[in-house]
Design a protein around this motif. Structure first.
Motif, PDB file in Angstrom:
ATOM      1  N   LEU A 112       1.265  -4.623  -2.259  1.00 43.19           N
ATOM      2  CA  LEU A 112       2.463  -4.680  -3.067  1.00 43.19           C
ATOM      3  C   LEU A 112       3.483  -4.917  -2.314  1.00 43.19           C
ATOM      4  CD1 LEU A 112       1.733  -1.210  -5.152  1.00 43.19           C
ATOM      5  CD2 LEU A 112       1.507  -3.673  -6.023  1.00 43.19           C
ATOM      6  N   ASP A 113       4.508  -5.885  -2.908  1.00 43.32           N
ATOM      7  CA  ASP A 113       5.482  -6.050  -2.121  1.00 43.32           C
ATOM      8  C   ASP A 113       6.494  -5.062  -2.186  1.00 43.32           C
ATOM      9  OD1 ASP A 113       4.826  -8.821  -1.931  1.00 43.32           O
ATOM     10  OD2 ASP A 113       5.417  -9.200  -3.888  1.00 43.32           O
ATOM     11  N   ALA A 114       6.452  -4.232  -3.043  1.00 45.13           N
ATOM     12  CA  ALA A 114       7.572  -2.985  -3.138  1.00 45.13           C
ATOM     13  C   ALA A 114       7.267  -2.112  -4.089  1.00 45.13           C
ATOM     14  CB  ALA A 114       8.624  -3.529  -3.585  1.00 45.13           C
ATOM     15  N   VAL A 115       7.539  -0.990  -3.974  1.00 46.15           N
ATOM     16  CA  VAL A 115       7.206   0.347  -5.239  1.00 46.15           C
ATOM     17  C   VAL A 115       8.565   0.667  -5.639  1.00 46.15           C
ATOM     18  CG1 VAL A 115       7.125   2.000  -3.353  1.00 46.15           C
ATOM     19  CG2 VAL A 115       6.063   2.257  -5.534  1.00 46.15           C
ATOM     20  N   VAL A 116       8.710   1.182  -6.999  1.00 44.61           N
ATOM     21  CA  VAL A 116       9.994   1.715  -7.621  1.00 44.61           C
ATOM     22  C   VAL A 116       9.531   3.098  -8.135  1.00 44.61           C
ATOM     23  CG1 VAL A 116      11.721   1.248  -9.287  1.00 44.61           C
ATOM     24  CG2 VAL A 116      10.675  -0.654  -8.236  1.00 44.61           C
ATOM     25  N   THR A 117      10.210   4.137  -7.802  1.00 46.22           N
ATOM     26  CA  THR A 117       9.877   5.414  -8.397  1.00 46.22           C
ATOM     27  C   THR A 117      11.505   5.988  -8.594  1.00 46.22           C
ATOM     28  OG1 THR A 117      10.372   6.621  -6.202  1.00 46.22           O
ATOM     29  CG2 THR A 117       8.210   5.649  -6.490  1.00 46.22           C
ATOM     30  N   ALA A 118      11.454   6.998  -9.421  1.00 45.24           N
ATOM     31  CA  ALA A 118      12.529   7.918  -9.791  1.00 45.24           C
ATOM     32  C   ALA A 118      12.566   9.040  -8.774  1.00 45.24           C
ATOM     33  CB  ALA A 118      12.338   8.347 -11.157  1.00 45.24           C
ATOM     34  N   SER A 119      13.283  10.212  -8.904  1.00 46.13           N
ATOM     35  CA  SER A 119      13.369  10.949  -7.911  1.00 46.13           C
ATOM     36  C   SER A 119      13.670  12.278  -8.610  1.00 46.13           C
ATOM     37  CB  SER A 119      14.459  10.896  -6.876  1.00 46.13           C
ATOM     38  OG  SER A 119      15.650  10.750  -7.607  1.00 46.13           O
ATOM     39  N   ALA A 120      13.200  13.428  -7.897  1.00 47.35           N
ATOM     40  CA  ALA A 120      13.503  14.804  -8.691  1.00 47.35           C
ATOM     41  C   ALA A 120      14.786  15.329  -8.309  1.00 47.35           C
ATOM     42  CB  ALA A 120      12.277  15.563  -7.901  1.00 47.35           C
ATOM     43  N   VAL A 121      15.240  15.335  -7.094  1.00 46.08           N
ATOM     44  CA  VAL A 121      16.277  16.161  -6.754  1.00 46.08           C
ATOM     45  C   VAL A 121      16.793  15.392  -5.239  1.00 46.08           C
ATOM     46  CG1 VAL A 121      15.339  18.042  -5.450  1.00 46.08           C
ATOM     47  CG2 VAL A 121      17.640  18.230  -6.301  1.00 46.08           C
ATOM     48  N   SER A 122      18.252  15.610  -4.900  1.00 46.28           N
ATOM     49  CA  SER A 122      18.484  14.961  -3.701  1.00 46.28           C
ATOM     50  C   SER A 122      19.518  16.113  -3.057  1.00 46.28           C
ATOM     51  CB  SER A 122      19.056  13.429  -3.568  1.00 46.28           C
ATOM     52  OG  SER A 122      18.086  12.781  -4.296  1.00 46.28           O
ATOM     53  N   CYS A 123      19.603  15.827  -1.698  1.00 42.79           N
ATOM     54  CA  CYS A 123      20.627  16.743  -1.136  1.00 42.79           C
ATOM     55  C   CYS A 123      21.658  15.687  -0.300  1.00 42.79           C
ATOM     56  CB  CYS A 123      19.890  17.512   0.109  1.00 42.79           C
ATOM     57  SG  CYS A 123      21.178  18.516   1.236  1.00 42.79           S
ATOM     58  N   ALA A 124      22.818  15.996  -0.560  1.00 40.50           N
ATOM     59  CA  ALA A 124      24.019  15.126  -0.044  1.00 40.50           C
ATOM     60  C   ALA A 124      24.196  15.348   1.373  1.00 40.50           C
ATOM     61  CB  ALA A 124      25.217  15.279  -0.822  1.00 40.50           C
ATOM     62  N   GLU A 125      24.231  16.763   1.760  1.00 40.78           N
ATOM     63  CA  GLU A 125      24.271  17.008   3.121  1.00 40.78           C
ATOM     64  C   GLU A 125      23.658  16.522   4.162  1.00 40.78           C
ATOM     65  OE1 GLU A 125      26.441  21.256   4.265  1.00 40.78           O
ATOM     66  OE2 GLU A 125      24.151  21.650   4.131  1.00 40.78           O
ATOM     67  N   THR A 126      22.252  16.202   3.744  1.00 46.04           N
ATOM     68  CA  THR A 126      21.349  15.909   4.712  1.00 46.04           C
ATOM     69  C   THR A 126      20.725  14.320   4.364  1.00 46.04           C
ATOM     70  OG1 THR A 126      19.514  16.959   3.495  1.00 46.04           O
ATOM     71  CG2 THR A 126      20.398  18.245   5.422  1.00 46.04           C
ATOM     72  N   GLY A 127      21.371  13.875   3.464  1.00 42.72           N
ATOM     73  CA  GLY A 127      20.655  12.681   3.015  1.00 42.72           C
ATOM     74  C   GLY A 127      19.294  12.703   2.567  1.00 42.72           C
ATOM     75  N   THR A 128      18.864  13.406   2.066  1.00 45.81           N
ATOM     76  CA  THR A 128      17.382  13.928   1.810  1.00 45.81           C
ATOM     77  C   THR A 128      17.013  13.729   0.271  1.00 45.81           C
ATOM     78  OG1 THR A 128      17.343  15.107   3.696  1.00 45.81           O
ATOM     79  CG2 THR A 128      15.430  15.145   1.963  1.00 45.81           C
ATOM     80  N   ILE A 129      15.796  12.864  -0.118  1.00 47.73           N
ATOM     81  CA  ILE A 129      15.532  12.587  -1.238  1.00 47.73           C
ATOM     82  C   ILE A 129      14.172  13.457  -1.508  1.00 47.73           C
ATOM     83  CG2 ILE A 129      14.861  10.988  -3.217  1.00 47.73           C
ATOM     84  CD1 ILE A 129      16.225   8.768  -1.777  1.00 47.73           C
ATOM     85  N   PHE A 130      14.222  13.969  -2.779  1.00 49.09           N
ATOM     86  CA  PHE A 130      12.831  15.040  -2.990  1.00 49.09           C
ATOM     87  C   PHE A 130      12.025  14.185  -3.900  1.00 49.09           C
ATOM     88  CE2 PHE A 130      15.808  17.871  -0.950  1.00 49.09           C
ATOM     89  CZ  PHE A 130      15.154  18.695  -0.153  1.00 49.09           C
ATOM     90  N   LEU A 131      10.936  13.776  -3.787  1.00 52.96           N
ATOM     91  CA  LEU A 131       9.783  13.504  -4.814  1.00 52.96           C
ATOM     92  C   LEU A 131       8.941  14.596  -5.040  1.00 52.96           C
ATOM     93  CD1 LEU A 131       9.032   9.751  -3.680  1.00 52.96           C
ATOM     94  CD2 LEU A 131      11.196  10.616  -5.077  1.00 52.96           C
ATOM     95  N   ASP A 132       8.537  15.021  -6.361  1.00 51.70           N
ATOM     96  CA  ASP A 132       7.922  16.098  -6.522  1.00 51.70           C
ATOM     97  C   ASP A 132       6.163  15.838  -7.330  1.00 51.70           C
ATOM     98  OD1 ASP A 132       8.505  15.664  -9.182  1.00 51.70           O
ATOM     99  OD2 ASP A 132       9.506  17.713  -9.508  1.00 51.70           O
ATOM    100  N   GLY A 133       6.197  14.498  -7.178  1.00 47.79           N
ATOM    101  CA  GLY A 133       4.900  13.901  -7.811  1.00 47.79           C
ATOM    102  C   GLY A 133       4.834  14.021  -9.461  1.00 47.79           C
ATOM    103  N   SER A 134       6.090  14.070  -9.819  1.00 48.84           N
ATOM    104  CA  SER A 134       6.156  13.880 -11.510  1.00 48.84           C
ATOM    105  C   SER A 134       5.560  12.668 -11.918  1.00 48.84           C
ATOM    106  CB  SER A 134       7.678  14.216 -12.070  1.00 48.84           C
ATOM    107  OG  SER A 134       7.933  15.552 -11.593  1.00 48.84           O
ATOM    108  N   ALA A 135       5.672  12.472 -13.126  1.00 47.73           N
ATOM    109  CA  ALA A 135       5.054  10.916 -13.627  1.00 47.73           C
ATOM    110  C   ALA A 135       5.904  10.017 -13.400  1.00 47.73           C
ATOM    111  CB  ALA A 135       4.905  11.281 -15.284  1.00 47.73           C
ATOM    112  N   ASP A 136       7.044  10.116 -13.285  1.00 45.83           N
ATOM    113  CA  ASP A 136       7.930   8.992 -13.107  1.00 45.83           C
ATOM    114  C   ASP A 136       8.143   8.881 -11.252  1.00 45.83           C
ATOM    115  OD1 ASP A 136       9.431  11.234 -12.251  1.00 45.83           O
ATOM    116  OD2 ASP A 136      11.429  10.457 -13.545  1.00 45.83           O
TER     117      ASP A 136
END
Length: 209
Positions: A112-136
Motif C-alpha cells: 500500500l502507498d499509505a494507510v488512513v486511520t482514526a484515533s482513540a485518544v492523544s496526549c499533548a504533553e508527550t505528543g502520543t497518539i493512542f490507537l485501540d483497535g476500534s473499527a475506525d
C-alpha cells in the motif's frame, strides 16, 4: 532430595513467611489538568513536529479536502483503511481505497502507498497518539506495516497528560502508542527510520469536533 528440590522448597517457605502485599496500590498521579483548545493544540503540535511528524489542522467540514491534498502530495494512489473508517473523509480523493480484513496477510500491507486511520485518544504533553483497535482504527498491522500513516485526530480527544489519556482507554483493548514516525538508533547513535513502523506520519487534527 535433589538440590533443585531443596532450593525450591526454601523459596516456597520464604514466600509463605513473607508479608502479603497490599490489595491496592495508591497512585498519586497528577490528574484533572486542563488547557484551552488553543494551548492543547499548540503543545500537541510542538511535540509531534519535534518527533518529525507532519501536522495539518482543519475543520471537520474541510477534512476531506485536506486528506486529498496530503495524499496527492505524497503521490499515493492506493491506500488501506480500516473497515469502520468514515469514508466521507476520502470523498475528495480519486485513488483506490482497499478495506483491510483480518484474513489479509500482514506482509501484503507493505504494497500500500499509505494507510488512513482514526484515533482513540492523544496526549499533548508527550505528543502520543493512542490507537485501540476500534473499527475506525483497525488492527495493529494496518498502522505498522505500510510506510506512510495518515492519522486523523479530533482535538476534543487530546488530553493534557498521560494519566488523563489512560482513563479514556479500555484496558482490554489492544493499544498502539504512536509518537512520531518509527525511528531507532544503533549502538553508534545513528538514527534509523522505518524499522518498527511507518517512516512518514501525517497527523490531521480536526479542531471543531
Amino acid at each position: 532430595m535433589t538440590a533443585r528440590e531443596i532450593v525450591l522448597g526454601r523459596v516456597r517457605d520464604a514466600l509463605a513467611l513473607a508479608p502479603r502485599p497490599p490489595v491496592t496500590v495508591e497512585r498519586a498521579y497528577r490528574r484533572g489538568r486542563s488547557l484551552s483548545d488553543a494551548e492543547r493544540l499548540e503543545l500537541f503540535t510542538d511535540r509531534l513536529v519535534d518527533y518529525k511528524a507532519q501536522v495539518r489542522t482543519c475543520t471537520a467540514g474541510d477534512a476531506a479536502r485536506v486528506l486529498a491534498d496530503v495524499l496527492d502530495g505524497l503521490g499515493a494512489r492506493r491506500i488501506g483503511v480500516p473497515a469502520g473508517l468514515d469514508r466521507s473523509w476520502l470523498a475528495g480523493w480519486a485513488g483506490t481505497v482497499v478495506e483491510d480484513r483480518a484474513d489479509v496477510p500482514a506482509q501484503s500491507l507493505a504494497t500500500l502507498d499509505a494507510v488512513v486511520t482514526a484515533s482513540a485518544v492523544s496526549c499533548a504533553e508527550t505528543g502520543t497518539i493512542f490507537l485501540d483497535g476500534s473499527a475506525d482504527q483497525g488492527r495493529r498491522a494496518l498502522s505498522l506495516v505500510p510506510d506512510v500513516h495518515l492519522c486523523v485526530v479530533d482535538l476534543s480527544s487530546v488530553t493534557v497528560g498521560v494519566p488523563e489519556a489512560l482513563t479514556r482507554l479500555v484496558p482490554e483493548r489492544p493499544t498502539t502508542l504512536i509518537s512520531g514516525p518509527s525511528a531507532t538508533s544503533d549502538i553508534e547513535l545513528e538514527r534509523v527510520e522505518g524499522v518498527h513502523g511507518p517512516r512518514t506520519l501525517v497527523v490531521i487534527v480536526r479542531t471543531d469536533v
